[in-house]
Design an enzyme around this catalytic site. Structure first.
Site, PDB file in Angstrom:
ATOM      1  N   GLN A   1      -7.046   6.722 -20.998  1.00 37.26           N
ATOM      2  CA  GLN A   1      -7.180   5.314 -21.385  1.00 37.26           C
ATOM      3  C   GLN A   1      -8.307   4.605 -20.625  1.00 37.26           C
ATOM      4  O   GLN A   1      -8.447   4.756 -19.413  1.00 37.26           O
ATOM      5  CB  GLN A   1      -5.882   4.549 -21.113  1.00 37.26           C
ATOM      6  CG  GLN A   1      -5.940   3.136 -21.703  1.00 37.26           C
ATOM      7  CD  GLN A   1      -4.819   2.222 -21.259  1.00 37.26           C
ATOM      8  OE1 GLN A   1      -4.667   1.939 -20.076  1.00 37.26           O
ATOM      9  NE2 GLN A   1      -4.021   1.763 -22.217  1.00 37.26           N
TER      10      GLN A   1
ATOM     11  N   CYS B   1      -3.751  -5.285 -21.324  1.00 29.84           N
ATOM     12  CA  CYS B   1      -3.576  -5.700 -19.931  1.00 29.84           C
ATOM     13  C   CYS B   1      -3.668  -7.231 -19.813  1.00 29.84           C
ATOM     14  O   CYS B   1      -4.662  -7.824 -20.218  1.00 29.84           O
ATOM     15  CB  CYS B   1      -4.632  -5.051 -19.040  1.00 29.84           C
ATOM     16  SG  CYS B   1      -4.390  -5.463 -17.302  1.00 29.84           S
TER      17      CYS B   1
ATOM     18  N   GLU C   1       8.214   1.253 -17.000  1.00 25.89           N
ATOM     19  CA  GLU C   1       9.131   0.941 -15.898  1.00 25.89           C
ATOM     20  C   GLU C   1      10.363   1.840 -15.926  1.00 25.89           C
ATOM     21  O   GLU C   1      10.874   2.215 -14.876  1.00 25.89           O
ATOM     22  CB  GLU C   1       9.535  -0.521 -15.967  1.00 25.89           C
ATOM     23  CG  GLU C   1       8.350  -1.427 -15.659  1.00 25.89           C
ATOM     24  CD  GLU C   1       8.724  -2.696 -14.942  1.00 25.89           C
ATOM     25  OE1 GLU C   1       9.698  -3.320 -15.369  1.00 25.89           O
ATOM     26  OE2 GLU C   1       8.030  -3.051 -13.977  1.00 25.89           O
TER      27      GLU C   1
HETATM   28  C1  LIG Z   1       2.924  -0.257 -12.597  1.00 29.91           C
HETATM   29  C2  LIG Z   1       2.433  -0.507 -13.997  1.00 29.91           C
HETATM   30  C3  LIG Z   1       1.110  -0.262 -14.304  1.00 29.91           C
HETATM   31  C4  LIG Z   1       0.648  -0.463 -15.623  1.00 29.91           C
HETATM   32  N1  LIG Z   1      -0.642  -0.132 -15.935  1.00 29.91           N
HETATM   33  C5  LIG Z   1      -1.036  -0.141 -17.236  1.00 29.91           C
HETATM   34  C6  LIG Z   1      -2.277   0.423 -17.636  1.00 29.91           C
HETATM   35  O1  LIG Z   1      -3.038   0.976 -16.824  1.00 29.91           O
HETATM   36  N2  LIG Z   1      -2.630   0.352 -18.959  1.00 29.91           N
HETATM   37  C7  LIG Z   1      -1.802  -0.210 -19.898  1.00 29.91           C
HETATM   38  O2  LIG Z   1      -2.152  -0.229 -21.087  1.00 29.91           O
HETATM   39  N3  LIG Z   1      -0.613  -0.726 -19.541  1.00 29.91           N
HETATM   40  C8  LIG Z   1      -0.203  -0.673 -18.251  1.00 29.91           C
HETATM   41  N4  LIG Z   1       1.053  -1.109 -17.908  1.00 29.91           N
HETATM   42  C9  LIG Z   1       1.949  -1.573 -18.989  1.00 29.91           C
HETATM   43  C10 LIG Z   1       2.798  -0.420 -19.508  1.00 29.91           C
HETATM   44  O3  LIG Z   1       2.030   0.634 -20.036  1.00 29.91           O
HETATM   45  C11 LIG Z   1       3.765  -0.922 -20.576  1.00 29.91           C
HETATM   46  O4  LIG Z   1       3.023  -1.423 -21.661  1.00 29.91           O
HETATM   47  C12 LIG Z   1       4.695  -2.016 -20.074  1.00 29.91           C
HETATM   48  O5  LIG Z   1       5.165  -1.745 -18.773  1.00 29.91           O
HETATM   49  C13 LIG Z   1       5.893  -2.200 -21.020  1.00 29.91           C
HETATM   50  O6  LIG Z   1       6.634  -1.019 -21.097  1.00 29.91           O
HETATM   51  P1  LIG Z   1       8.041  -0.850 -20.348  1.00 29.91           P
HETATM   52  O7  LIG Z   1       8.943  -1.949 -20.906  1.00 29.91           O
HETATM   53  O8  LIG Z   1       8.507   0.524 -20.698  1.00 29.91           O
HETATM   54  O9  LIG Z   1       7.819  -1.047 -18.875  1.00 29.91           O
HETATM   55  C14 LIG Z   1       1.524  -0.953 -16.617  1.00 29.91           C
HETATM   56  C15 LIG Z   1       2.863  -1.203 -16.283  1.00 29.91           C
HETATM   57  C16 LIG Z   1       3.328  -0.977 -14.999  1.00 29.91           C
HETATM   58  C17 LIG Z   1       4.776  -1.250 -14.691  1.00 29.91           C
END
Ligand SMILES: Cc1cc2nc3c(=O)[nH]c(=O)nc-3n(C[C@H](O)[C@H](O)[C@H](O)COP(=O)(O)O)c2cc1C
Length: 388
Positions: free
Chosen positions: A64, A95, A220
């Site tokens: 990505q 983001c 998460e």
């Molecule tokens: C520690 C952390 C780092 C993340 N870094 C990125 C990233 O580099 N690129 C991205 O598209 N989303 C990033 N996200 C968002 C996640 O990919 C995801 O879209 C978001 O956490 C929602 O999913 P979840 O409900 O399963 O946590 C990050 C989330 C977390 C918690």
């Protein structure tokens, strides 16, 4: 690729190689790298070497990028394509952090949809491997669907939808909107992945049944339970979705063995050790102090996990008895997240500074500049791709 369903979501400093491998060992069938900054990637060898590591078993893999410069994005994507290490290049349009606002990338490109289109089309036409996109939703459902359709028309081979608004940064405070994800899935012909609120296998089944999506991404949930996709456990009670403490201890040890085989920066390791071991370290506060204050090393983390295991065995139980209140623990968790976010912003600022230094004449001993790597001229024929 075999239409994988269970994806490790992209996570800065947390979906690095050993963590991806840990999740793959326990049921994940595809994984995204953390977001890489396209311009820094093309110009900074140190950044490339530190931020993108992989191994032959690390497939299928989506690399990505974030960017707001279509040319740099294509150049970075071509560099990765030439390495032959991945199955698709993903663009981060989701983001919402301050760092993305400053750089005008991620979810802030939702204010400049023609640029989103140019970026997707540029990669779709300029690469041999597929381009995918990870998007957030707009408050207006029709606008979200039109946005996703545009991304598909521009050439995205798959779209992952994080069902939250750009403003919804606190993930635990807002439920993802599966209705919006379902509407996008119904409107597109390419595969659609659902993202948001996947915390255990029960959520996976419910989400796929409700949205009709082709797969899910978890972030998460996997940090709390890297074996989330393994079909081995009853769905946990609502609210508590971490793997049981005894399993987390074993997963932490397995993760550290993977780090030994595939070294990564210790800040990434530290993040996972804290996430997996938080309640154990809340019992053994001396060990918590040791890893917080000691010079970080893989040996220190490994010895700490091993010592917790020894103490648990001696106490005859596979669960911790935290010496802190839930409120104290929550405060520590918040502090840890704040520290990681600050570190991330500083790192990107440092990398951009390094590039600036080089451009300002090189020969700078401090940043290792001096034309260590000159940027080649970008020669991309945009008009041939129908892009103004
Ligand atoms: C520690 C952390 C780092 C993340 N870094 C990125 C990233 O580099 N690129 C991205 O598209 N989303 C990033 N996200 C968002 C996640 O990919 C995801 O879209 C978001 O956490 C929602 O999913 P979840 O409900 O399963 O946590 C990050 C989330 C977390 C918690």
């Amino acid at each position: 690729m075999g239409a994988p369903k269970y994806h490790v979501a992209p996570m800065v400093d947390q979906s690095e190689l050993p963590f991806r491998m840990l999740c793959r060992n326990h049921g994940a069938t595809c994984a995204y790298t953390p977001m890489l900054h396209a311009r820094i990637f093309t110009q900074d060898k140190k950044y490339r070497e530190e931020m993108l590591t992989t191994c032959t078993e690390d497939r299928p893999l989506f690399v990505q990028f974030c960017s707001n410069e279509p040319q740099h994005l294509l150049k970075a994507a071509r560099m990765v394509e030439a390495m032959g290490i991945c199955d698709a290049i993903d663009i981060n349009f989701g983001c919402p952090q301050r760092i993305a606002k400053r750089g005008g990338y991620g979810a802030f490109l939702m204010d400049d949809l023609p640029k989103v289109e140019a970026m997707v089309r540029g990669l779709a036409q300029g690469l041999r491997i597929p381009v995918t996109a990870k998007i957030r939703i707009f408050p207006d459902l029709a606008k979200t669907v039109e946005y996703a359709r545009m991304v598909e028309r521009a050439g995205a081979w798959l779209v992952a939808v994080h069902g939250r608004l750009r403003e919804q940064k606190d993930l635990s405070a807002t439920r993802a909107d599966w209705d919006a994800i379902r509407a996008v899935k119904a409107a597109l012909s390419v595969p659609v992945l659902a993202n948001g609120n996947i915390r255990h296998l029960g959520d996976v089944d419910a989400c796929l049944a409700y949205t009709g999506c082709d797969g899910v991404l978890s972030a998460e949930g996997l940090l709390a339970d890297p074996a989330l996709f393994a079909p081995r456990r009853e769905p946990v009670a609502s609210g508590d979705y971490a793997a049981p403490p005894g399993e987390r201890l074993a997963l932490a040890a397995e993760y550290l063995a993977l780090v030994a085989a595939h070294p990564v920066p210790l800040r990434m390791v530290r993040g996972h050790v804290h996430k997996l071991m938080w309640d154990w370290l809340a019992e053994h506060t001396d060990l918590r102090e040791r890893i917080n204050r000691g010079v970080p090393s893989l040996g220190l983390f490994t010895e700490t996990v091993e010592e917790v295991r020894r103490r648990a065995e001696a106490a005859g139980r596979d669960y911790p008895v935290p010496a802190m209140s839930a409120a104290e623990l929550a405060a520590l968790d918040k502090e840890e997240a704040r520290r990681a976010a600050i570190e991330e912003q500083e790192r990107e600022a440092d990398a951009l500074d390094r590039l600036q230094h080089r451009r300002a004449g090189g020969g700078c001993g401090e940043c290792g500049g001096g034309g260590e790597e000159e940027e080649e001229e970008l020669v991309i024929d945009w008009s041939a791709m129908g892009i103004e």
